[in-house]
Design a protein around this motif. Structure first.
Motif, mmCIF file in Angstrom:
data_model
loop_
_atom_site.group_PDB
_atom_site.id
_atom_site.type_symbol
_atom_site.label_atom_id
_atom_site.label_comp_id
_atom_site.label_asym_id
_atom_site.label_seq_id
_atom_site.Cartn_x
_atom_site.Cartn_y
_atom_site.Cartn_z
ATOM 1 N N ARG A 215 0.272 -11.569 -10.875
ATOM 2 C CA ARG A 215 0.989 -12.821 -10.801
ATOM 3 C C ARG A 215 2.109 -12.579 -12.234
ATOM 4 N N TYR A 216 3.219 -13.424 -12.386
ATOM 5 C CA TYR A 216 3.861 -13.543 -13.257
ATOM 6 C C TYR A 216 4.775 -12.235 -13.348
ATOM 7 N N HIS A 217 4.829 -11.602 -14.753
ATOM 8 C CA HIS A 217 5.288 -10.527 -14.886
ATOM 9 C C HIS A 217 4.635 -9.279 -14.162
ATOM 10 N N ILE A 218 3.419 -9.344 -13.961
ATOM 11 C CA ILE A 218 2.822 -8.199 -13.176
ATOM 12 C C ILE A 218 3.289 -8.171 -11.775
ATOM 13 N N ARG A 219 3.471 -9.141 -11.252
ATOM 14 C CA ARG A 219 4.014 -9.238 -9.863
ATOM 15 C C ARG A 219 5.401 -8.621 -9.979
ATOM 16 N N VAL A 220 6.394 -9.003 -10.701
ATOM 17 C CA VAL A 220 7.870 -8.196 -10.796
ATOM 18 C C VAL A 220 7.398 -6.884 -10.973
ATOM 19 N N VAL A 221 6.622 -6.425 -11.959
ATOM 20 C CA VAL A 221 6.636 -5.125 -12.037
ATOM 21 C C VAL A 221 5.849 -4.343 -10.837
ATOM 22 N N MET A 222 5.020 -4.924 -10.072
ATOM 23 C CA MET A 222 4.347 -4.487 -8.892
ATOM 24 C C MET A 222 5.486 -4.490 -7.912
ATOM 25 N N ASP A 223 6.379 -5.342 -7.783
ATOM 26 C CA ASP A 223 7.146 -5.375 -6.710
ATOM 27 C C ASP A 223 8.388 -4.215 -6.834
ATOM 28 N N ILE A 224 8.717 -3.911 -8.178
ATOM 29 C CA ILE A 224 9.512 -2.873 -8.446
ATOM 30 C C ILE A 224 8.898 -1.512 -8.100
ATOM 31 N N MET A 225 7.549 -1.303 -8.391
ATOM 32 C CA MET A 225 6.846 -0.112 -8.083
ATOM 33 C C MET A 225 6.977 -0.137 -6.345
ATOM 34 N N MET A 226 6.587 -1.041 -5.977
ATOM 35 C CA MET A 226 6.454 -0.692 -4.352
ATOM 36 C C MET A 226 7.737 -0.729 -3.637
ATOM 37 N N LEU A 227 8.857 -1.192 -4.450
ATOM 38 C CA LEU A 227 10.189 -1.086 -3.852
ATOM 39 C C LEU A 227 10.801 0.327 -3.868
ATOM 40 N N ALA A 228 10.086 1.154 -5.038
ATOM 41 C CA ALA A 228 10.322 2.367 -5.270
ATOM 42 C C ALA A 228 9.719 3.289 -4.292
ATOM 43 N N GLU A 229 8.498 2.814 -3.638
ATOM 44 C CA GLU A 229 7.810 3.479 -2.604
ATOM 45 C C GLU A 229 8.233 3.429 -1.320
ATOM 46 N N HIS A 230 8.882 1.938 -1.248
ATOM 47 C CA HIS A 230 9.151 1.523 0.417
ATOM 48 C C HIS A 230 10.565 0.926 0.102
ATOM 49 N N PRO A 231 11.758 1.752 0.067
ATOM 50 C CA PRO A 231 13.056 1.112 -0.204
ATOM 51 C C PRO A 231 13.422 -0.014 0.872
ATOM 52 N N THR A 232 12.945 0.217 2.110
ATOM 53 C CA THR A 232 13.536 -0.778 2.968
ATOM 54 C C THR A 232 12.722 -2.185 3.287
ATOM 55 N N GLU B 40 13.417 8.400 -9.196
ATOM 56 C CA GLU B 40 12.403 9.113 -10.092
ATOM 57 C C GLU B 40 10.948 8.461 -9.739
ATOM 58 N N MET B 41 10.784 7.520 -9.537
ATOM 59 C CA MET B 41 9.694 6.725 -9.939
ATOM 60 C C MET B 41 8.711 6.966 -8.132
ATOM 61 N N ARG B 42 9.766 7.124 -7.187
ATOM 62 C CA ARG B 42 8.993 7.289 -5.908
ATOM 63 C C ARG B 42 8.055 8.416 -6.108
ATOM 64 N N GLY B 43 6.634 8.364 -5.390
ATOM 65 C CA GLY B 43 5.730 9.527 -5.624
ATOM 66 C C GLY B 43 5.151 9.804 -6.849
ATOM 67 N N LYS B 44 5.488 8.959 -7.854
ATOM 68 C CA LYS B 44 4.752 9.253 -9.247
ATOM 69 C C LYS B 44 3.400 8.602 -9.101
ATOM 70 N N SER B 45 2.408 8.675 -9.956
ATOM 71 C CA SER B 45 1.210 7.983 -10.167
ATOM 72 C C SER B 45 1.534 6.776 -10.734
ATOM 73 N N PRO B 46 0.976 5.861 -10.408
ATOM 74 C CA PRO B 46 0.975 4.175 -11.023
ATOM 75 C C PRO B 46 1.200 4.326 -12.408
#
Length: 664
Positions: free
Chosen positions: A361-378, A429-435
């Protein structure tokens, strides 16, 4: 009569025995009404009565809501009316659905940002208004996750009325109205129940107390059992002022005390008794141990890392003897996430309080979305979520204003500047990195990370820091970003509807849900400043802040008195620098023979009227660990060391007529 019963004194057994004595004295069982706070408590009392006195007719053991529904049913039956349907029952819309519909009616209100927790919080605020019987103007002072509570309240009531529905708290208000305005209804219920016994009197709300007063004129044949030191449901409208003013409310009424505790080791009780005296809005009483001493009953524990805290919890689980029970208590539902994950991984059977809390939720949701977008750019959903998030404009611009690289076709192509190219590079750079590495990259390189996860925010908002700290734990426990999200989502669903197996020895619970329960061993988490005690609500008056702090003191006291054998107090981990140890820890652990070594809250609370030997009278405007900020009546503001003021006797309280201290 009001019976003040300390924790572990056997009040439920006493109340049940009193009911049996009433029946033996010739009072028909059908004339005795026994009221309590929850359905579980009502069932428990009925079962105890039937077990102890199987030969007696079973009287009514009921919640106040059930009694009030009987009032509505009686009115409907005698007047050819139909009782309104409860929200969420028989296919009717839920209160949450009605509130969302109401929000759509409020001018300039966008309901898209409100998630389920926001809705639940706002409904709780509406229920608080009803239980406290607040005017429309007073509703504006009630904190709510969604702003504009008075307008939302009115719109919600309008939608509900149009559909012919009522919510749980409407039952109380309708019953009170009928009892006040329809004499035949009042006479009918007064004659139906000539003797009323009330359990958990400290938990009843103002509207509930008014109903009891109507049914028991001048308090005749009214018996109440409670303990103002255990009143912890202020957020639901609990009204401890009711029992504190019992003798004024019912002239000639008696106040008796049960002060012997048969549950807890003396070493714990001595500290509990010392600690609760910091709340000056209480009756004068003690909690006396009836068991033998056992050294080492209180165990302060400060882990070096959150992982070390989990190891300590697992050690406590493995040390349990057959028949023993371990209670892991916390203030914030988020604290259940890492412990639940730990116990599930270790295949330990346990029960846990159901919770709608979401970690992402809140700020964690934004960070999670960025991390997932790096993994799934479409992923269009992730991109849209970032664009609609409640980031400030500058931070959102950072995320969305770089040139569209081939790998990220969904991102806006607004500029070709250096910042844009840098962000594209970071996402690649983020794609493929550990969480854990991906999160470090976000925090190091993006304003988003600095904005939401920086220590400065943590010092302001401890629950946000706790959310960040727990999220960091999970990034270290998983190998891929996809696994991270899947693991957290599974836990969110698990905690929403946990299985709770029978026979489990380990129990996870919020402190509020643990009230009335007991465990051989208690591990108390969340001993952090800003969580326990919680930070005062923004804009709270000194009186509101003072009442809030008193309830926080009572909450810690309730948690500590759940323990039979040992109480382990968890400090924040050394590695979580942004989480500060609770002031309650030093106050609770202070040597009984030298209370001056405790934290300053044992003498001065926010909103206290005080007299300084040199500067005169004033008001405690702020309490920050050992520093007191006092606004003096001459207009000047000064700061003092609270501990020095205690040692030198520089400050004294002023009795302004509002001190609820009672004696006798």
């Amino acid at each position: 009569m009001l019976l003040l019963a300390v924790p572990g004194s056997g009040k439920t057994t006493v109340l049940v025995a009193r009911v049996a004595a009433q029946i033996l004295s010739g009072i028909p069982a059908a004339k005795i009404l026994n009221l309590t706070f929850s359905r579980e408590s009502a069932r428990d009392m009925g079962v105890r009565f039937a077990r102890l006195f199987p030969e007696m007719e079973l009287p009514r053991f009921s919640t106040i809501h059930s009694l009030c529904y009987s009032v509505l049913s009686s009115y409907a039956a005698h007047n050819g009316r139909i009782v309104p349907t409860l929200t969420g029952s028989d296919g009717a819309p839920t209160s949450a659905q009605l509130l969302r519909e109401a929000m759509n009616r409020v001018k300039n209100r966008d309901v898209g940002f409100a998630d389920d927790e926001d809705i639940a919080d706002t409904l709780a605020a509406i229920g608080l208004c009803k239980n406290r019987m607040l005017s429309r103007k007073e509703r504006g002072d009630v904190p709510s996750a969604i702003s504009g509570l008075p307008e939302l309240y009115d719109a919600y009531e309008a939608v509900k009325s149009e559909k012919g529905l009522m919510d749980y708290d409407d039952i109380l208000l309708y019953a009170l109205t009928f009892l006040r305005k329809l004499p035949d209804i009042l006479v009918r219920f007064r004659s139906r129940y000539t003797h009323i016994n009330v359990d958990e009197a400290q938990d009843i709300s103002k509207v509930q107390l008014e109903i009891i007063r109507l049914l028991s004129p001048q308090g005749r044949r009214l018996f109440m059992v409670g303990d103002e030191d255990q009143s912890i449901y202020g957020f639901r409208g609990a009204y401890p002022e009711g029992i504190l003013s019992f003798e004024k409310m019912f002239p000639g009424g008696q106040v008796c005390r049960m002060e012997d505790n048969f549950r807890t080791r003396p070493e714990i009780l001595v500290q509990c008794d010392q600690f609760i005296r910091q709340n000056r809005e209480r009756y004068e009483k003690s909690i006396r141990p009836a068991r033998d001493s056992r050294p080492g009953s209180i165990i302060p524990f400060r882990p070096s890392t959150p992982e070390r805290a989990m190891e300590r919890i697992l050690q406590a689980v493995k040390a349990l003897q057959p028949g023993e029970h371990l209670g892991i208590l916390y203030r914030n539902n988020l604290s259940a996430f890492p412990v639940t994950d730990l116990l599930r991984s270790a295949e330990v059977p346990f029960t846990v309080t159901s919770s709608p809390a979401r970690l992402i939720r809140y700020h964690i949701r934004v960070v999670m979305d960025i991390m997932m977008l790096a993994e799934h750019p479409t992923d269009r959903r992730r991109f849209a979520a970032i664009g609609k998030s409640d980031l400030d404009d500058e931070v959102r611009s950072e995320l969305l204003s770089f040139d569209g690289v081939q790998d990220y076709p969904l991102l806006l192509s607004l500029t070709e500047d250096e910042k844009s190219r840098k962000l594209g590079k970071i996402l690649r750079e983020m794609r493929g990195k550990s969480p854990a590495d991906a999160l470090s990259l976000i925090c190091r390189e993006l304003k988003t990370g600095r904005f939401y996860l920086a220590k400065a925010l943590a010092e302001d908002d401890a629950p946000s820091v706790l959310r960040s700290a727990i999220f960091r734990q999970f990034t270290r426990r998983t190998r891929t970003i996809d696994q991270l999200e899947t693991r957290i989502r599974e836990l969110e669903d698990y905690l929403y509807d946990p299985p709770n197996p029978r026979g489990a020895q380990v129990h996870l619970s919020t402190i509020h849900s643990a009230k009335g329960l007991e465990y051989d061993h208690v591990l108390l988490l969340d001993c952090c400043e800003g969580i326990l005690p919680a930070r005062k609500a923004p804009g709270a008056s000194p009186e509101q802040a003072r009442r809030g702090m008193n309830e926080e003191i009572r909450l810690f006291y309730v948690a500590a008195t759940r323990a039979r054998e040992t109480l382990t107090l968890f400090y924040p981990a050394d590695s979580d620098r942004a989480l500060i140890p609770s002031r309650f820890l030093s106050a609770f652990l202070a040597p009984p023979d030298n209370p001056k070594k405790g934290a300053p809250l044992d003498r001065f609370l926010l909103g206290d009227r005080v007299m300084h030997r040199q500067f005169g009278s004033g008001l405690v405007a702020q309490v920050n660990e050992d520093v007191l900020t006092i606004s003096f009546d001459n207009g000047k503001t000064r700061q003092f060391s609270a501990r020095l003021c205690v040692q030198k006797n520089l400050l004294t309280h002023i009795d302004d007529g509002h001190d609820a201290n009672h004696s006798g």
